[in-house]
Motif scaffolding. Structure first.
Motif, short mmCIF file in Angstrom:
data_model
loop_
_atom_site.label_atom_id
_atom_site.label_comp_id
_atom_site.label_asym_id
_atom_site.label_seq_id
_atom_site.Cartn_x
_atom_site.Cartn_y
_atom_site.Cartn_z
N PRO A 578 -78.63 15.52 -6.28
CA PRO A 578 -79.38 14.90 -7.39
C PRO A 578 -78.56 14.88 -8.67
CG PRO A 578 -80.23 17.09 -6.86
CD PRO A 578 -79.27 16.75 -5.78
N GLY A 579 -78.82 13.86 -9.46
CA GLY A 579 -78.10 13.72 -10.73
C GLY A 579 -76.92 12.78 -10.66
N ILE A 580 -76.55 12.34 -9.45
CA ILE A 580 -75.43 11.41 -9.27
C ILE A 580 -75.98 10.09 -8.73
CG2 ILE A 580 -73.25 10.95 -8.08
CD1 ILE A 580 -72.87 13.96 -7.81
N ASP A 581 -75.62 8.99 -9.35
CA ASP A 581 -75.97 7.66 -8.84
C ASP A 581 -74.87 7.24 -7.88
OD1 ASP A 581 -76.35 4.94 -8.38
OD2 ASP A 581 -77.14 4.56 -10.39
N TRP A 582 -75.07 7.48 -6.58
CA TRP A 582 -74.01 7.29 -5.60
C TRP A 582 -73.62 5.83 -5.42
CZ3 TRP A 582 -70.87 10.78 -3.30
CH2 TRP A 582 -71.15 12.12 -3.57
N GLN A 583 -74.55 4.92 -5.59
CA GLN A 583 -74.18 3.50 -5.50
C GLN A 583 -73.25 3.12 -6.65
OE1 GLN A 583 -75.11 0.73 -3.15
NE2 GLN A 583 -73.22 0.26 -4.27
N LYS A 584 -73.58 3.60 -7.84
CA LYS A 584 -72.74 3.32 -9.00
C LYS A 584 -71.36 3.97 -8.85
CE LYS A 584 -72.83 3.54 -14.06
NZ LYS A 584 -73.64 3.98 -15.24
N LEU A 585 -71.36 5.20 -8.31
CA LEU A 585 -70.10 5.88 -8.09
C LEU A 585 -69.25 5.14 -7.05
CD1 LEU A 585 -68.36 8.37 -8.76
CD2 LEU A 585 -69.52 9.57 -6.90
N ALA A 586 -69.90 4.63 -6.02
CA ALA A 586 -69.19 3.88 -4.99
C ALA A 586 -68.56 2.62 -5.58
CB ALA A 586 -70.14 3.52 -3.85
N ASP A 587 -69.31 1.91 -6.41
CA ASP A 587 -68.77 0.71 -7.05
C ASP A 587 -67.51 1.05 -7.85
OD1 ASP A 587 -70.86 -0.74 -6.01
OD2 ASP A 587 -72.07 -0.67 -7.84
N TYR A 588 -67.56 2.16 -8.59
CA TYR A 588 -66.42 2.56 -9.42
C TYR A 588 -65.23 2.99 -8.56
CZ TYR A 588 -63.55 5.45 -12.51
OH TYR A 588 -62.49 6.00 -13.19
N MET A 589 -65.47 3.86 -7.58
CA MET A 589 -64.37 4.41 -6.80
C MET A 589 -63.70 3.36 -5.93
SD MET A 589 -65.40 8.27 -5.68
CE MET A 589 -65.08 9.61 -6.84
N VAL A 590 -64.47 2.53 -5.30
CA VAL A 590 -63.89 1.47 -4.47
C VAL A 590 -63.08 0.52 -5.35
CG1 VAL A 590 -64.40 -0.49 -2.97
CG2 VAL A 590 -65.63 1.66 -2.67
N GLY A 591 -63.60 0.25 -6.54
CA GLY A 591 -62.87 -0.60 -7.48
C GLY A 591 -61.53 0.00 -7.86
N ARG A 592 -61.47 1.33 -8.04
CA ARG A 592 -60.21 1.99 -8.40
C ARG A 592 -59.20 1.86 -7.26
NH1 ARG A 592 -59.44 2.84 -13.51
NH2 ARG A 592 -58.11 4.65 -13.12
N VAL A 593 -59.67 1.98 -6.02
CA VAL A 593 -58.77 1.83 -4.87
C VAL A 593 -58.21 0.41 -4.82
CG1 VAL A 593 -58.62 1.86 -2.35
CG2 VAL A 593 -59.90 3.64 -3.55
N VAL A 594 -59.04 -0.57 -5.09
CA VAL A 594 -58.61 -1.97 -5.06
C VAL A 594 -57.54 -2.24 -6.12
CG1 VAL A 594 -59.35 -4.34 -5.54
CG2 VAL A 594 -60.72 -2.86 -4.05
N VAL A 595 -57.78 -1.78 -7.34
CA VAL A 595 -56.88 -2.10 -8.45
C VAL A 595 -55.62 -1.25 -8.42
CG1 VAL A 595 -56.65 -2.13 -10.97
CG2 VAL A 595 -58.78 -2.90 -9.90
N HIS A 596 -55.75 0.02 -8.04
CA HIS A 596 -54.62 0.96 -8.16
C HIS A 596 -54.19 1.54 -6.83
CE1 HIS A 596 -55.23 0.76 -12.47
NE2 HIS A 596 -56.49 1.13 -12.32
N GLY A 597 -54.50 0.89 -5.72
CA GLY A 597 -54.22 1.45 -4.41
C GLY A 597 -52.77 1.84 -4.21
N GLU A 598 -51.84 0.96 -4.58
CA GLU A 598 -50.43 1.25 -4.34
C GLU A 598 -49.97 2.45 -5.15
OE1 GLU A 598 -46.19 -1.07 -3.88
OE2 GLU A 598 -47.91 -2.12 -4.75
N ARG A 599 -50.34 2.49 -6.43
CA ARG A 599 -49.94 3.61 -7.29
C ARG A 599 -50.57 4.91 -6.80
NH1 ARG A 599 -52.10 5.23 -12.17
NH2 ARG A 599 -53.21 3.28 -12.48
N ARG A 600 -51.84 4.83 -6.40
CA ARG A 600 -52.52 6.03 -5.93
C ARG A 600 -51.93 6.52 -4.60
NH1 ARG A 600 -55.97 5.38 -9.83
NH2 ARG A 600 -57.95 6.54 -9.94
N ALA A 601 -51.49 5.59 -3.75
CA ALA A 601 -50.85 5.99 -2.50
C ALA A 601 -49.58 6.78 -2.78
CB ALA A 601 -50.54 4.75 -1.66
N ARG A 602 -48.79 6.31 -3.76
CA ARG A 602 -47.56 7.03 -4.12
C ARG A 602 -47.91 8.43 -4.66
NH1 ARG A 602 -46.30 2.95 -2.18
NH2 ARG A 602 -46.44 4.43 -0.48
#
Length: 674
Positions: A578-602
């Motif tokens: 409780p206290g976490i909006d998991w759908q909103k968190l999913a939108d944010y985290m998946v978006g970060r993977v899309v935009v920064h996937g290569e840098r995050r992989a390194r």
């Protein structure tokens, strides 16, 4: 190497009224007076810190004048003799200043030192100063001109010169003691050099003192060098302040530095010249052409005599003018003199004094420059924040600036942040003193190696890249080998939306200096350790969770979408946590993977290296790296741009379409082989 304090101050500050009255009160004991001095010194130290100074003085609040420590530390003077000085520039309604702001008197017997000059001052500052200490001392050259009385002093010293050289051991011993006590900035106050630039005072040397001015100048330089001999240490700044007199906002000499510039600037063995340039009496900047490249100049552009507040645009323009003769790297700014060379002080209020000192700091922040190695999202975002905080000059070098595909984006970032793109690492280091490395983790060491050839001890090099502790240490060694100060910086949150205020953990030899300079601009810096690697270790361990969660969230969203189960999965997660909006968190985290996937992989590969180095098998780190790299290989960012997707559902839609296309291509290839 001397530290390039860009915002400087000469030393003396106006005495508060309570302190002036206490000094005039014969009923006060020494202990009571000292307690009052202590309280006001703590106040001025606090104000200097609040304003943003990196070098601290006690304002000479314990002194009756800038040279009174000397008089109070020797025997052999008769104080019944007055010293007169022809002061000029008294404001309307103000009487002409008298005396020299000290007891004066005449030397009547051989000097005998009875105590250290600054011991009490230094002891208190070492306990309470919030940073590096500046201590001021009068030049030995000060005293023969004012304390040698013909017809009186010959019995002790037959000549001016003999008196002068008997002072040298006293000043020399004090300088060496200060160095031994860890004082970082030692300044000799030397108004006597103004005798050699003013025709009236040159005649005085010739006619009244009976000495050839040119020979006297040579001897004066030898004397100051003798006082400094043997004291030099790494990290200690030796400076000399040249003024034209300062007593109740009045002066006694005028003229440019030209008659003495070549000899003085070349031969005096100091790191730094504090020069008056607040009025036409000081002449032009042309004399600065004789300053060697190894020395710096503090431009005294802000008047400590007049209450009018200077315009910052005028100050920056004058610094630009001076930089035609001395590189901007070798310049700093300060008031033209102290605010109270004499105890009574100049004719302005304490608040005006503090406004002028704030102006000095603010101007230094605008003029002296930061540079970025790499100008991607992180670098340009931090640069934009620093620009909004008042940093006026920002430069950047990016190896991709001329790339047909990426160059336009880099130039657009530079335009939006007011940043100038330069053509090479050497061009960046020529312009900038404080350098941020914001490349990629895979390029961090290459970037340091590429710029190392043009680094100098004056540079501070902060590596903000997400790499393993071992790689940070390799980068630190490459930088430190040049004499530059290395800063390990671990960025502990997304640069967006924090900008330059993103929290950072710091380590390395330059960490404290970096924090002192950048915290006043709004950067959130915490010095974690003096060694290199600790901050990176914290960052790497944090990334296991943050980037690992992003990878897990990607797989969760993709899997749930195939079963049309996303709503049920997130409802269950909301109930479990409780206290976490998991759908909103999913939108944010998946978006970060899309935009920064290569840098995050390194970065996750660096995490895996970190774990392997300490014997921990990086099972989750390697898996997270694979999922982050999956996003880069699929080319998801190209479908959404740098802004990224608005929701995880958009990503699922694109992935489904791309996957279907890949399957069709695979089928077609198989059919053609049949």
């Amino acid at each position: 190497m001397a530290i390039p304090y860009r915002a400087d101050q000469v030393g003396s500050l106006l005495r508060p009224l309570e302190l002036l009255e206490a000094r005039r009160n014969p009923a006060l004991t020494h202990e009571q007076l000292t307690a009052i001095e202590d309280r006001h010194i703590l106040d001025v130290l606090k104000r200097q810190k609040e304003i943003g100074f990196e070098i601290f003085t006690d304002g000479e609040l314990r002194r009756a004048g800038f040279m009174s420590d000397f008089y109070e530390s020797v025997e052999g003077m008769d104080y019944d003799y007055d010293v007169e000085r022809a002061w000029k520039g008294a404001p309307a309604g103000v009487g002409v200043a008298r005396g020299i702001g000290a007891r004066g008197g005449a030397v009547v017997s051989k000097l005998r030192q009875t105590k250290r000059l600054t011991k009490d001052e230094v002891d208190f500052l070492k306990k309470h100063a919030p940073g590096d200490i500046k201590m001021t001392l009068p030049t030995a050259n000060q005293f023969p001109a004012i304390a040698y009385k013909k017809g009186v002093s010959e019995a002790a010293y037959p000549t001016y010169s003999e008196f002068l050289w008997d002072i040298v051991p006293i000043v020399k011993a004090e300088i060496q003691a200060l160095v031994g006590e860890g004082v970082k900035y030692i300044q000799i106050d030397a108004p006597r050099y103004s005798y050699y630039i003013d025709p009236k005072w040159r005649r005085h040397i010739q006619d009244e003192m009976g000495v050839d001015p040119e020979k006297a100048l040579d001897e004066a330089i030898r004397v100051d060098n003798a006082c400094l001999e043997g004291a030099r240490r790494d990290g200690v700044t030796f400076a000399i302040h040249l003024c034209r007199g300062n007593n109740r906002s009045q002066w006694y000499a005028e003229g440019g530095y030209d008659p003495i510039a070549e000899r003085l600037f070349d031969q005096l063995n100091v790191d730094r010249f504090l020069l008056e340039y607040d009025s036409e009496r000081a002449g032009t900047f042309e004399a600065l052409r004789f300053v060697p490249r190894s020395k710096s100049v503090v431009l005294g552009l802000v008047s400590s005599k007049l209450p009018e507040l200077e315009r910052q645009d005028d100050l920056t323009r004058r610094i630009e003018e001076a930089s035609k003769y001395v590189p901007l790297d070798n310049l700093a700014i300060s008031p033209q003199c102290g605010f109270a060379s004499t105890m009574e002080g100049n004719l302005l209020t304490e608040e005006t004094q503090w406004r002028k000192l704030q102006l000095v700091v603010d101007t230094a922040r605008k003029v002296w420059i930061v540079g970025f190695i790499g100008f991607g999202e992180a670098g340009s975002t931090i640069a934009g924040g620093l620009a909004s905080a008042g940093v006026e000059r920002i430069y950047a070098f990016d190896i991709a600036a001329d790339d047909p595909r990426l160059g336009a984006t880099i130039r657009d970032r530079a335009r939006r942040t007011g940043t100038t793109i330069v053509e090479s690492p050497a061009a960046l280091t020529r312009q900038c003193e404080l350098l941020f490395s914001t490349v990629t983790s895979s390029s961090a060491l290459d970037a340091a190696d590429a710029i190392a050839a043009s680094l100098e001890p004056r540079h501070v090099y902060a590596d903000l890249n997400s790499v393993s502790p071992a790689l940070k240490q390799d980068i630190g060694r490459a930088v430190s080998a040049t004499g530059a100060q290395f800063v390990e910086a671990a960025v502990m949150a997304p640069v967006l939306p924090y900008g330059h205020r993103v929290p950072m953990l710091l380590g390395g030899p330059g960490a404290a200096l970096f924090a002192e300079r950048m915290t006043p601009l709004g950067m959130r810096c915490e010095v974690l350790a003096a060694d290199v690697g600790t901050a990176a270790a914290v960052k790497m361990c944090r990334s296991i969770v943050v980037k690992g969660l992003e990878a897990l969230m990607c797989e969760c969203v993709l899997g749930a979408s195939r079963y049309d189960a996303g709503a049920h999965v997130f409802a269950s997660l909301n109930e479990s946590f409780p206290g976490i909006d998991w759908q909103k968190l999913a939108d944010y985290m998946v978006g970060r993977v899309v935009v920064h996937g290569e840098r995050r992989a390194r970065e996750m590969e660096e995490v895996a290296e970190t774990l392997r180095a300490i014997g921990v098998e990086p099972i989750m780190a390697e898996a997270a790296a694979r999922r982050q790299q999956w996003s880069a290989q699929l080319g998801l960012r190209s479908h959404f741009g740098s802004a990224g997707p608005r929701s995880a559902a958009e990503v699922v839609e694109v992935v489904t379409r791309l996957t279907a296309r890949q399957e069709e291509s695979a089928c077609d290839a198989h059919s053609s082989r049949q």
